[in-house]
Design an enzyme around this catalytic site. Structure first.
Site, PDB file in Angstrom:
ATOM      1  N   THR A 158       0.827  -1.209   0.000  1.00  0.00           N
ATOM      2  CA  THR A 158       0.000   0.000   0.000  1.00  0.00           C
ATOM      3  C   THR A 158       0.859   1.255   0.000  1.00  0.00           C
ATOM      4  O   THR A 158       1.921   1.295   0.642  1.00  0.00           O
ATOM      5  CB  THR A 158      -0.951   0.008   1.213  1.00  0.00           C
ATOM      6  OG1 THR A 158      -1.614   1.261   1.268  1.00  0.00           O
ATOM      7  CG2 THR A 158      -0.231  -0.217   2.525  1.00  0.00           C
ATOM      8  N   SER A 193      -2.055   3.857  10.125  1.00  0.00           N
ATOM      9  CA  SER A 193      -3.027   2.953  10.754  1.00  0.00           C
ATOM     10  C   SER A 193      -2.287   1.651  11.062  1.00  0.00           C
ATOM     11  O   SER A 193      -1.202   1.407  10.516  1.00  0.00           O
ATOM     12  CB  SER A 193      -4.223   2.660   9.833  1.00  0.00           C
ATOM     13  OG  SER A 193      -3.935   1.587   8.955  1.00  0.00           O
ATOM     14  N   TYR A 195      -3.395  -1.290  10.226  1.00  0.00           N
ATOM     15  CA  TYR A 195      -3.440  -2.075   8.988  1.00  0.00           C
ATOM     16  C   TYR A 195      -2.248  -1.711   8.099  1.00  0.00           C
ATOM     17  O   TYR A 195      -1.517  -2.580   7.621  1.00  0.00           O
ATOM     18  CB  TYR A 195      -4.763  -1.832   8.228  1.00  0.00           C
ATOM     19  CG  TYR A 195      -4.569  -1.967   6.747  1.00  0.00           C
ATOM     20  CD1 TYR A 195      -4.331  -3.209   6.176  1.00  0.00           C
ATOM     21  CD2 TYR A 195      -4.537  -0.845   5.906  1.00  0.00           C
ATOM     22  CE1 TYR A 195      -4.073  -3.332   4.816  1.00  0.00           C
ATOM     23  CE2 TYR A 195      -4.286  -0.956   4.558  1.00  0.00           C
ATOM     24  CZ  TYR A 195      -4.047  -2.206   4.019  1.00  0.00           C
ATOM     25  OH  TYR A 195      -3.779  -2.319   2.685  1.00  0.00           O
ATOM     26  N   HIS A 196      -2.055  -0.414   7.871  1.00  0.00           N
ATOM     27  CA  HIS A 196      -0.947  -0.005   6.999  1.00  0.00           C
ATOM     28  C   HIS A 196       0.399  -0.432   7.600  1.00  0.00           C
ATOM     29  O   HIS A 196       1.340  -0.751   6.875  1.00  0.00           O
ATOM     30  CB  HIS A 196      -0.974   1.514   6.776  1.00  0.00           C
ATOM     31  CG  HIS A 196      -2.118   1.997   5.914  1.00  0.00           C
ATOM     32  ND1 HIS A 196      -3.303   2.461   6.427  1.00  0.00           N
ATOM     33  CD2 HIS A 196      -2.251   2.070   4.562  1.00  0.00           C
ATOM     34  CE1 HIS A 196      -4.114   2.818   5.428  1.00  0.00           C
ATOM     35  NE2 HIS A 196      -3.504   2.580   4.289  1.00  0.00           N
ATOM     36  N   LYS A 199       1.436  -3.797   6.600  1.00  0.00           N
ATOM     37  CA  LYS A 199       1.983  -3.864   5.233  1.00  0.00           C
ATOM     38  C   LYS A 199       3.466  -3.487   5.244  1.00  0.00           C
ATOM     39  O   LYS A 199       4.258  -4.016   4.458  1.00  0.00           O
ATOM     40  CB  LYS A 199       1.200  -2.932   4.309  1.00  0.00           C
ATOM     41  CG  LYS A 199      -0.235  -3.363   4.107  1.00  0.00           C
ATOM     42  CD  LYS A 199      -0.339  -4.489   3.076  1.00  0.00           C
ATOM     43  CE  LYS A 199      -1.763  -4.766   2.708  1.00  0.00           C
ATOM     44  NZ  LYS A 199      -1.955  -5.487   1.481  1.00  0.00           N
ATOM     45  N   ARG A 255     -17.521   4.949  -1.966  1.00  0.00           N
ATOM     46  CA  ARG A 255     -18.445   5.439  -0.941  1.00  0.00           C
ATOM     47  C   ARG A 255     -19.173   6.698  -1.396  1.00  0.00           C
ATOM     48  O   ARG A 255     -20.391   6.814  -1.253  1.00  0.00           O
ATOM     49  CB  ARG A 255     -17.657   5.793   0.329  1.00  0.00           C
ATOM     50  CG  ARG A 255     -17.405   4.637   1.241  1.00  0.00           C
ATOM     51  CD  ARG A 255     -16.330   4.931   2.274  1.00  0.00           C
ATOM     52  NE  ARG A 255     -16.597   5.964   3.270  1.00  0.00           N
ATOM     53  CZ  ARG A 255     -17.563   5.951   4.185  1.00  0.00           C
ATOM     54  NH1 ARG A 255     -18.405   4.933   4.194  1.00  0.00           N
ATOM     55  NH2 ARG A 255     -17.694   6.918   5.071  1.00  0.00           N
TER      56      ARG A 255
HETATM   57  N1  USQ Z   1     -11.839   9.731   3.403  1.00  0.00           N
HETATM   58  C1  USQ Z   1     -12.772  10.734   3.557  1.00  0.00           C
HETATM   59  N2  USQ Z   1     -14.070  10.382   3.690  1.00  0.00           N
HETATM   60  C2  USQ Z   1     -14.488   9.076   3.652  1.00  0.00           C
HETATM   61  C3  USQ Z   1     -13.529   8.053   3.475  1.00  0.00           C
HETATM   62  C4  USQ Z   1     -12.213   8.419   3.367  1.00  0.00           C
HETATM   63  O1  USQ Z   1     -12.432  11.927   3.574  1.00  0.00           O
HETATM   64  O2  USQ Z   1     -15.697   8.844   3.774  1.00  0.00           O
HETATM   65  C5  USQ Z   1     -10.410  10.062   3.263  1.00  0.00           C
HETATM   66  C6  USQ Z   1      -9.576   9.422   4.366  1.00  0.00           C
HETATM   67  O3  USQ Z   1      -9.518  10.241   5.501  1.00  0.00           O
HETATM   68  C7  USQ Z   1      -8.242   9.193   3.669  1.00  0.00           C
HETATM   69  C8  USQ Z   1      -8.610   9.011   2.204  1.00  0.00           C
HETATM   70  O4  USQ Z   1      -9.928   9.510   2.052  1.00  0.00           O
HETATM   71  O5  USQ Z   1      -7.432  10.324   3.796  1.00  0.00           O
HETATM   72  C9  USQ Z   1      -8.566   7.561   1.730  1.00  0.00           C
HETATM   73  O6  USQ Z   1      -9.367   6.792   2.596  1.00  0.00           O
HETATM   74  P1  USQ Z   1      -9.948   5.364   2.155  1.00  0.00           P
HETATM   75  O7  USQ Z   1     -10.855   4.897   3.254  1.00  0.00           O
HETATM   76  O8  USQ Z   1     -10.501   5.425   0.786  1.00  0.00           O
HETATM   77  O9  USQ Z   1      -8.624   4.496   2.026  1.00  0.00           O
HETATM   78  P2  USQ Z   1      -7.584   3.982   3.119  1.00  0.00           P
HETATM   79  O10 USQ Z   1      -8.141   3.899   4.487  1.00  0.00           O
HETATM   80  O11 USQ Z   1      -6.350   4.788   2.943  1.00  0.00           O
HETATM   81  O12 USQ Z   1      -7.352   2.497   2.643  1.00  0.00           O
HETATM   82  C10 USQ Z   1      -7.613   2.084   1.298  1.00  0.00           C
HETATM   83  C11 USQ Z   1      -7.755   0.567   1.282  1.00  0.00           C
HETATM   84  C12 USQ Z   1      -6.450  -0.069   1.721  1.00  0.00           C
HETATM   85  C13 USQ Z   1      -5.329   0.449   0.838  1.00  0.00           C
HETATM   86  C14 USQ Z   1      -5.275   1.952   0.879  1.00  0.00           C
HETATM   87  C15 USQ Z   1      -4.273   2.545  -0.062  1.00  0.00           C
HETATM   88  O13 USQ Z   1      -8.820   0.169   2.129  1.00  0.00           O
HETATM   89  O14 USQ Z   1      -6.557  -1.483   1.636  1.00  0.00           O
HETATM   90  O15 USQ Z   1      -4.103  -0.053   1.303  1.00  0.00           O
HETATM   91  O16 USQ Z   1      -6.552   2.476   0.471  1.00  0.00           O
HETATM   92  S1  USQ Z   1      -3.540   4.026   0.557  1.00  0.00           S
HETATM   93  O17 USQ Z   1      -4.582   4.945   0.962  1.00  0.00           O
HETATM   94  O18 USQ Z   1      -2.726   4.590  -0.499  1.00  0.00           O
HETATM   95  O19 USQ Z   1      -2.745   3.670   1.694  1.00  0.00           O
END
Ligand code: USQ
Length: 395
Positions: A158, A193, A195-196, A199, A255
């Site tokens: 990730t 997090s 989870y991260h 990884k 979402r």
């Molecule tokens: N976010 C919002 N509103 C929401 C959901 C998320 O503002 O309703 C923001 C979060 O705060 C975050 C960003 O959007 O800053 C991304 O959140 P996300 O829930 O889409 O993704 P994340 O938790 O980072 O995790 C997802 C996958 C995970 C993967 C990761 C890649 O669930 O498996 O590893 O994306 S990364 O984000 O590059 O680490």
């Protein structure tokens, strides 16, 4: 036929990957313990539509295409399950022909708890995340050491491993000069997090195994993925991937489209300046396939940043608002107090040329792509539960 073993073949990415490789002439075996489905049930998060079991999906696939995807329902944190997949003693839960496919040429490793909020619900879910993710990776490393050192592993890592440092993000490695001497190290990592963090630990386990046992591994640092349909799923509605829009397993773009359709103000966390690299689910398939066709060398941990473009949460909300309004939805944007501990305004400049250099052709989040997602999600509007969209799991 090259044998591909897909660990975590029932998830959002695993099942589309299984169909993709099966359709392209590979002999595919998938393994899964239904972690994601069971967690969705346990936590009552809802899903856009019900998804048939892995066995039902493999059967539908076989009837429609004449191609076999062998299925093993088993827990890969149990070392004996992974070892039996290499030793030929595995019992298939479903397959058309009972013959063992032999050692895999490639293992695609998706078998992980993938949600940051899940890992921070409480200590119990944190422990499930740590033990599942680290044990599966470690079990795989030892199975390869003992039975198949030439098998290429493609692991989904990730971009979150890097966090949001105040310097440019390289693809996995960084050249460092210190007191007049030079060396190359893994790029500094600081996840936000648990989870991260698992990884990051996966990368460390794999780097250890590469150094000790000359394994060949590609670690794909992927950003949040969006999308529903893939080229292979459109032949039958029941082959669609698991699609979550809840706070735990849903990712931001998926979402927000669901929220726009049910008139739920888009849940931008905090100031919305959080910037990440994104990619279409079809590009995930393309990246994994391209990596598989041009494997890492023996003794190489090859790292690519698997994203196609970057957006802030505000950019995404504004685009979805615009596209939604053109389609006749009244889309409002809400800035909620951020339940996560993360930088909301930060520098973000990751490199992501490596996959393009080996042949990946990027696709972008155009208004047309979004419109297509709106039209698929709209079909399932009646199933959408507003109560699961935001519960506020705090870091
Ligand atoms: N976010 C919002 N509103 C929401 C959901 C998320 O503002 O309703 C923001 C979060 O705060 C975050 C960003 O959007 O800053 C991304 O959140 P996300 O829930 O889409 O993704 P994340 O938790 O980072 O995790 C997802 C996958 C995970 C993967 C990761 C890649 O669930 O498996 O590893 O994306 S990364 O984000 O590059 O680490």
């Amino acid at each position: 036929m090259a044998h591909i073993l897909i660990l975590g073949g029932d998830g959002y990415l695993g099942w589309p990957t299984a169909m993709y490789f099966s359709n392209r002439g590979y002999d595919v075996t998938v393994v899964d313990n239904y972690f994601r489905r069971n967690a969705c049930l346990e936590l009552d998060v809802g899903m856009l539509y019900p998804v048939p079991s892995l066995i039902e999906r493999a059967t539908i696939w076989y009837k429609k295409t004449g191609k076999e995807i062998k299925v093993v329902i088993g827990d890969l944190s149990d070392p004996e399950i992974i070892r039996s997949l290499f030793q030929g003693t595995i019992e298939y839960t479903w397959c058309a022909n009972k013959k063992f496919s032999g050692l895999p040429v490639t293992v695609l490793h998706y078998a992980e708890q993938p949600s940051a909020p899940y890992s921070l619900i409480n200590y119990k879910y944190a422990n499930i995340t740590l033990s599942n993710n680290l044990l599966v990776t470690n079990n795989l490393m030892f199975a390869l050491r003992d039975f198949s050192r030439d098998t290429h592993v493609v692991h989904i890592g990730t971009m979150g491993e890097y966090g949001t440092p105040n310097i440019d993000i390289e693809e996995g490695w960084l050249d460092i000069e210190h007191n007049g001497r030079k060396d190359k190290f893994l790029f500094p990592r600081q996840a936000s997090s648990l989870y991260h963090t698992t990884k990051i630990m996966d990368t460390d386990l794999m780097w250890f195994a590469v150094r000790m046992w000359d394994l060949c591994i590609t670690d794909l640092m992927q950003g949040p993925v969006y999308g529903i349909e893939t080229e292979d799923s459109i032949i039958d509605d029941r082959l669609k991937t698991i699609f979550n829009y809840d706070e735990i397993f849903g990712t931001i773009i998926n979402r927000f489209i669901v929220q726009a359709i049910v008139d739920y103000p888009l849940t931008v966390y905090g100031k919305g300046g959080q910037t990440r690299g994104y990619l279409n689910i079809n590009d995930t398939l393309q990246c994994v396939h391209t990596s598989e066709k041009t494997p890492a060398r023996k003794g190489e941990l090859r790292i690519f940043n698997q994203i196609m473009e970057t957006f802030s949460a505000n950019d995404i909300a504004e685009q979805i608002q615009r596209v939604g309004q053109n389609l006749g939805y009244e889309v409002k944007i809400n800035h909620l107090e951020n339940p996560r501990k993360e930088a909301e305004e930060h520098y973000y400049n990751p490199a992501y040329q490596g996959l393009i250099d080996i042949g990946v052709i990027p696709h972008y989040l155009t208004d047309d792509i979004m419109t297509g997602m709106f039209s698929v999600v709209k079909e399932f509007k009646e199933n959408i539960r507003k109560d699961v969209i935001f519960r506020g799991i705090k870091w």
